[in-house]
Design an enzyme around this catalytic site. Structure first.
Site, PDB file in Angstrom:
ATOM      1  N   LYS A 411       0.826  -1.214   0.000  1.00 19.91           N
ATOM      2  CA  LYS A 411       0.000   0.000   0.000  1.00 19.91           C
ATOM      3  C   LYS A 411       0.860   1.264   0.000  1.00 19.91           C
ATOM      4  CE  LYS A 411      -3.988  -2.181   2.176  1.00 19.91           C
ATOM      5  NZ  LYS A 411      -3.475  -3.530   2.006  1.00 19.91           N
ATOM      6  N   GLU A 543      -9.299   3.298  -0.674  1.00 21.10           N
ATOM      7  CA  GLU A 543      -9.049   1.915  -1.093  1.00 21.10           C
ATOM      8  C   GLU A 543      -8.920   1.811  -2.607  1.00 21.10           C
ATOM      9  OE1 GLU A 543     -10.548  -2.280   0.609  1.00 21.10           O
ATOM     10  OE2 GLU A 543     -12.156  -1.030  -0.177  1.00 21.10           O
TER      11      GLU A 543
END
Length: 616
Positions: A411, A543
Site C-alpha cells: 500500500k 481503497e
C-alpha cells in the site's frame, strides 16, 4: 480379552488343520474314507500333527492378526506357518519307523489348509467391510466420500475409511487422472475416471466430501486440483504427508481441512536457514509491535536462532501478555527476554530502552495499519507510523545499531490512503540515511492471511454468523501471503541488506477477493449465494481496486532467492524530509482538520494520489 481372542483363533486354526489333514488323506485314497482313516494309525498321529502346527502358528503369530484388517502380509504369514509346520512334520516322519502320514498327504494338506485359512480370513474381512459400508450408507448423517488419487496414499485412506467404524463416512469410489485404471476396482471401490468426470460423479452419487490423497505430487498440482474442486462447491480435505499416513493410520492425524492458506498460487518461500541463523545468533535483538500478528511471529522465529537477548515493545498490553505466556514454553534456549509496555511515539522512552539494550538488530513492526480507521484519524497515523519510526531511526543511529528492518506494505506504492502514505514516507526516511553506520532497509509485502483485522478472520466471523459475507467490490484484488512466509521474508531480507534497500516478494498473481470469499464459504461446507450470501459494500475511503508492489521509477534487482527482489535504492534528501517532518508536526500541533493534515501528507509524499486516479 486379547489373550482369550488369541487362544480362540489358535483353537480354530487347529480344528481347521485336523479337518485339512483328514480331508487330505481321504483325497489321497480316492475318497475311500474307511481305508484312509485306518491307514497306519493316522488317527493316533493327529495329536502330534496338531502339536507341530500349533508350535508353527505360535512362532509365526498367525493368531494375532486382525481378520477385519487382514492384508497381504498376514496372508503370506499363513503360507509361512503352514510351510514351517509341514517341514517340521516331514523331519519327524523321516525319523519314524512307520510312515503313518504319506508325503503326498502332507503336500495336499499344506495346500488345503493354507487355502481354507486364507479364504476364511479374507471372507470374514470382505463380509464385515460390506456390512459396515452398507450400515454407513444407510445412516442419515453418514458422509458420502470420494477420494481423489488412487495411489498408495488413496488406497490406505480407503482401507481405513472402509474398515474402521469410528469414521462416519461411506466411501463411494475414486477419481484418478491415470486413464489406465479407469473402471478398475481398488479395495472394492470403482475408479470412475479423471477430473473430466468429477462433476458428473459428484452429482450422480451426491458426494458430501472429497479427500485429496496426492501428498507426493507438487503443491502447485494439488492446489490446481483443489481450486477446481472448490469451483464445484464440495468441501475438501487432504492427506498432509505420505510419511505420516504410512506411520499412523489415524485419519484425524493424517487428514486436514484444506485451508485458504493452501491455495496461494505461487511457490512457498524457501529460506536459507544457515544465513538467517548466523545473522541472529549471539545478537541483541529488538522487536517493536511484538504483540501483533507479524511481531509475534518474528519473535517465534528469532528465538529459535539463539540471540543473546530479545527485547519486545508494544503499547498493546494484552497482546504482549499473551506472547509472554506463550514464550514460557517456546523459549527452549532460555534466551533472556525483556518486555516493555511503551509507545514508540515517546522519544525519551524509546531512547532509554535503546540505551539499556545495546541492540545489534531492530525489527520494526509497530504501526497503525487499518486503512479506513486511519482515513478518519490521519494525525494519529502520522504521529505513530511516521514520528514513531523517526524516533526509532534516530535512536538506532545514536546507539550504533547494526541493522534496522522496517515492515512496509504494498500500500506504500503509489498510496491512495493515509496508512499507505505514512508507510511510503517511512521508506523514504530509511533511504535518506546513506552515511549512517546503521544499515536501514524495508520489507514490502501484500496482505497477510490470518493477521489481526485482515480479510480472512473477518470472512470467518461472517460465515459463522450465517452471512452475509461483505466484499467491497466484485473486481477488487489483493496480493496475499501467510504470516510465517512474511516473517521468513523479513529475516532473510535482513541477511542481504547493505543499506537503503526495499525488499519485495514475488507473490505470484493477485487474488480476487470475491473468489477468496467463495472459497472460504465452500471450505466451511456451504454454497455461496445459496447458504451464505455475498454482498458488495463499495470501496472504502482510500481503497484501491488493486495493489502494486513497485513504483515505475524503482525497478528491481535479483537476490539469491528467486522469490525475493530488491527495489533499486532511490536517492532522497534527508534535509528535505526533515522539512516535511516539521510541516507535518506543525500542522498536527495546530489542531488542523483532517483535510489539512492529509494535504500536508500529500506534500510530503509526492506519489500520494486520490483513489479515483487508480480505480479507473
Amino acid at each position: 480379552m486379547k489373550k482369550n481372542r488369541g487362544i480362540t483363533l489358535l483353537i480354530f486354526d487347529v480344528v481347521l488343520l485336523i479337518f485339512s489333514y483328514t480331508a487330505a488323506i481321504i483325497i489321497r485314497y480316492d475318497f475311500k474314507y474307511r481305508t484312509a482313516l485306518s491307514h497306519e494309525g493316522f488317527i493316533k498321529t493327529l495329536p502330534i500333527i496338531a502339536m507341530v502346527f500349533l508350535a508353527s502358528f505360535l512362532i509365526t503369530k498367525t493368531n494375532r492378526s486382525l481378520w477385519d484388517r487382514i492384508s497381504i502380509e498376514e496372508g503370506l504369514r499363513i503360507v509361512l506357518a503352514n510351510a514351517l509346520g509341514s517341514f517340521f512334520l516331514l523331519i519327524i516322519i523321516s525319523f519314524s519307523s512307520k510312515r503313518v502320514v504319506p508325503f503326498s498327504v502332507i503336500v495336499i494338506a499344506f495346500l488345503l489348509n493354507t487355502l481354507i485359512q486364507e479364504v476364511t480370513r479374507f471372507s470374514y474381512r470382505l463380509i464385515r467391510l460390506r456390512s459396515l459400508n452398507d450400515k454407513k450408507r444407510k445412516l442419515e448423517n453418514s458422509k458420502r466420500v470420494l477420494i481423489y488419487g488412487a495411489g498408495e496414499a488413496g488406497t490406505l485412506v480407503a482401507r481405513e475409511l472402509s474398515s474402521n467404524p469410528i469414521y462416519n463416512s461411506y466411501l463411494v469410489g475414486f477419481i484418478d487422472d491415470n486413464s489406465n485404471i479407469k473402471g478398475k476396482y481398488i479395495s472394492g471401490h470403482t475408479v470412475f475416471g479423471g477430473m473430466q468426470v468429477l462433476e458428473k460423479v459428484i452429482t450422480q452419487h451426491v458426494i458430501d466430501e472429497i479427500i485429496l490423497a496426492m501428498p507426493s505430487q507438487p503443491q502447485s498440482i494439488q492446489n490446481e486440483i483443489a481450486q477446481k474442486i472448490f469451483a464445484l462447491g464440495v468441501p475438501l480435505k487432504k492427506v498432509t504427508s505420505s510419511e505420516v499416513l504410512f506411520s499412523d493410520s489415524n485419519l484425524d492425524v493424517t487428514l486436514k481441512n484444506v485451508d485458504i492458506l493452501d491455495l496461494l498460487q505461487r511457490k512457498e518461500i524457501v529460506i536459507k536457514d544457515k544465513g538467517v541463523k548466523e545473522s541472529l545468533e549471539n545478537k541483541n535483538v529488538l522487536v517493536t509491535g511484538a504483540g501483533g500478528s507479524i511481531g509475534s511471529e518474528l519473535v517465534r522465529q528469532i528465538i529459535k536462532n539463539n540471540p543473546t537477548s530479545l527485547t519486545l515493545i508494544d503499547i498493546n498490553e494484552n497482546g504482549l501478555y499473551d506472547l509472554q505466556q506463550e514464550l514460557k514454553n517456546l523459549n527452549k534456549l532460555n534466551v533472556p527476554i525483556k518486555f516493555y509496555i511503551a509507545s514508540i511515539r515517546d522519544c525519551r522512552r524509546v531512547d532509554q530502552i535503546f540505551e539499556e539494550g545495546n541492540f545489534d538488530l531492530v525489527f520494526h513492526a509497530a504501526a497503525h495499519k487499518h486503512v479506513p480507521l486511519m482515513e478518519d484519524a490521519p494525525g494519529e497515523a502520522i504521529m505513530n507510523n511516521i514520528f514513531g519510526t523517526f524516533n526509532l531511526i534516530e535512536s538506532s543511529k545514536k546507539h550504533n545499531v547494526d541493522k534496522f528492518v522496517n515492515i512496509s506494505t504494498d500500500k506504500a506504492v503509489n498510496p491512495t490512503n493515509v496508512m499507505g502514505a505514512t508507510k511510503r514516507f517511512n521508506e523514504m526516511m530509511l533511504q535518506s540515511q546513506p552515511n549512517s553506520k546503521t544499515k536501514f532497509l524495508a520489507v514490502r509485502f501484500g496482505n497477510v492471511l490470518g493477521s489481526n483485522g485482515s480479510v480472512v478472520p473477518l470472512f470467518k466471523k461472517q460465515i459463522e454468523k450465517g452471512g452475509p459475507v461483505t466484499v467491497t467490490h466484485p473486481d477488487i484484488t489483493r496480493y496475499f501471503m501467510t504470516i510465517p512466509e512474511a516473517v521468513s521474508l523479513v529475516l532473510q531480507a535482513e541477511t542481504y541488506a547493505s543499506g537503503g534497500e526495499i525488499f519485495v516478494l514475488d507473490m505470484g498473481d493477485p487474488v480476487k477477493i470475491l473468489d477468496l470469499a467463495k472459497q472460504m464459504i465452500t471450505l466451511s461446507g456451504f454454497t455461496p449465494f445459496k447458504d451464505i450470501d455475498i454482498e458488495f459494500s463499495g470501496l472504502r475511503p482510500g481503497e484501491k481496486l488493486y495493489e502494486e508492489l513497485l513504483m515505475d521509477e524503482e525497478g528491481i534487482l535479483k537476490t539469491d532467492n528467486d522469490l525475493i527482489h530488491i527495489a533499486k535504492p532511490m536517492s532522497i534528501s534527508n534535509d528535505v524530509l526533515l522539512d516535511h517532518l516539521n510541516v507535518l508536526k506543525r500542522t498536527i500541533n495546530n489542531n488542523a482538520s483532517s483535510q489539512e493534515i492529509i494535504k500536508a501528507l500529500k506534500g510530503a509524499v509526492p506519489t500520494f494520489m486520490d483513489p479515483e486516479e487508480c480505480n479507473v
